[in-house]
Design an enzyme around this catalytic site. Sequence first.
Site, PDB file in Angstrom:
ATOM      1  N   ASP A  75     -34.039  31.543 -28.019  1.00 28.26           N
ATOM      2  CA  ASP A  75     -34.462  32.477 -26.984  1.00 28.26           C
ATOM      3  C   ASP A  75     -34.472  31.825 -25.604  1.00 28.26           C
ATOM      4  O   ASP A  75     -34.332  30.610 -25.454  1.00 28.26           O
ATOM      5  CB  ASP A  75     -35.859  33.011 -27.308  1.00 28.26           C
ATOM      6  CG  ASP A  75     -35.820  34.143 -28.324  1.00 28.26           C
ATOM      7  OD1 ASP A  75     -34.724  34.630 -28.630  1.00 28.26           O
ATOM      8  OD2 ASP A  75     -36.900  34.536 -28.817  1.00 28.26           O
ATOM      9  N   LYS A 123     -33.619  37.260 -24.275  1.00 27.11           N
ATOM     10  CA  LYS A 123     -33.847  38.570 -23.675  1.00 27.11           C
ATOM     11  C   LYS A 123     -34.674  38.396 -22.415  1.00 27.11           C
ATOM     12  O   LYS A 123     -35.574  37.562 -22.344  1.00 27.11           O
ATOM     13  CB  LYS A 123     -34.600  39.490 -24.635  1.00 27.11           C
ATOM     14  CG  LYS A 123     -33.907  39.727 -25.974  1.00 27.11           C
ATOM     15  CD  LYS A 123     -34.766  40.599 -26.859  1.00 27.11           C
ATOM     16  CE  LYS A 123     -34.109  40.829 -28.215  1.00 27.11           C
ATOM     17  NZ  LYS A 123     -34.076  39.608 -29.031  1.00 27.11           N
ATOM     18  N   MET A 180     -46.579  38.890 -20.579  1.00 26.26           N
ATOM     19  CA  MET A 180     -45.496  39.650 -19.941  1.00 26.26           C
ATOM     20  C   MET A 180     -46.059  40.597 -18.890  1.00 26.26           C
ATOM     21  O   MET A 180     -45.738  41.780 -18.831  1.00 26.26           O
ATOM     22  CB  MET A 180     -44.686  40.419 -20.994  1.00 26.26           C
ATOM     23  CG  MET A 180     -44.102  39.539 -22.077  1.00 26.26           C
ATOM     24  SD  MET A 180     -43.325  40.450 -23.442  1.00 26.26           S
ATOM     25  CE  MET A 180     -44.781  41.075 -24.307  1.00 26.26           C
TER      26      MET A 180
END
Length: 249
Positions: A35, A57, A171
Amino acid sequence: MSGKVYLVGAGPGAADLITLRGLRALQRADVVLYDRLIAPELLDEAPPHAERIFVGKAASRHTMPQDAINALLVERARAGQQVVRLKGGDPFVFGRGGEEMLALLEAGVPFEVVPGVSSAIAVPALAGIPVTHRDVASGFAVVAGHETPDKAASSLDWSALARIPTLVVLMARKNIAAICTALLSAGRAPDTPAAAISAGGTPHEQVVAATLATLAQAVEAADMPTPMLVIVGEVVHLMPSCATNRFSR
């Protein structure tokens, strides 16, 4: 040798925060699917022959769709390879590890979950903020700062979250203003200590301490980049830079 998939948490930020079990799996890998937020030097721990495939991502930018990642894990394991799915933090804390596990179960592919140190706890700790403290916080919650785009409405109960002593929002960068507004509207005091931590556990770490009422403005003024988490609660006053305000507002 029969193939197997290892869902490995790489920990937050620094490479040496990976677990020993995770490191050993990485050192035996034939292929590594990794990732965006892992420490790049971790890839050097894989054997020279190991294939390294980036499947990271970012918001609205996916190198490979999740269904394609699931299919690739199954394909490579069925081909007899030792596959490491390397994720930042812990694979089951907003890392889609649960989705990958279910895909492997459905396909009948052997797998092992290797937990990692979650950024939800470690990033505040590295900044000197414990998520609990017996004098000021007997519990904490961890939530995502954004949810699946196709959801009609948030599934989070901000009224309940506003009553939890320590709240960690992962996030959080994109919706920082909305998060603070939701907590204030749910009754959390405007002068509740709050902090934002960007790129935690890396040499680029930034920390901004404020109050719930002023945090969004402080984050914008500092132009803090992603990844960023927010921590709300009296524990923020335990951070060394806030020591003069300890246990007070």
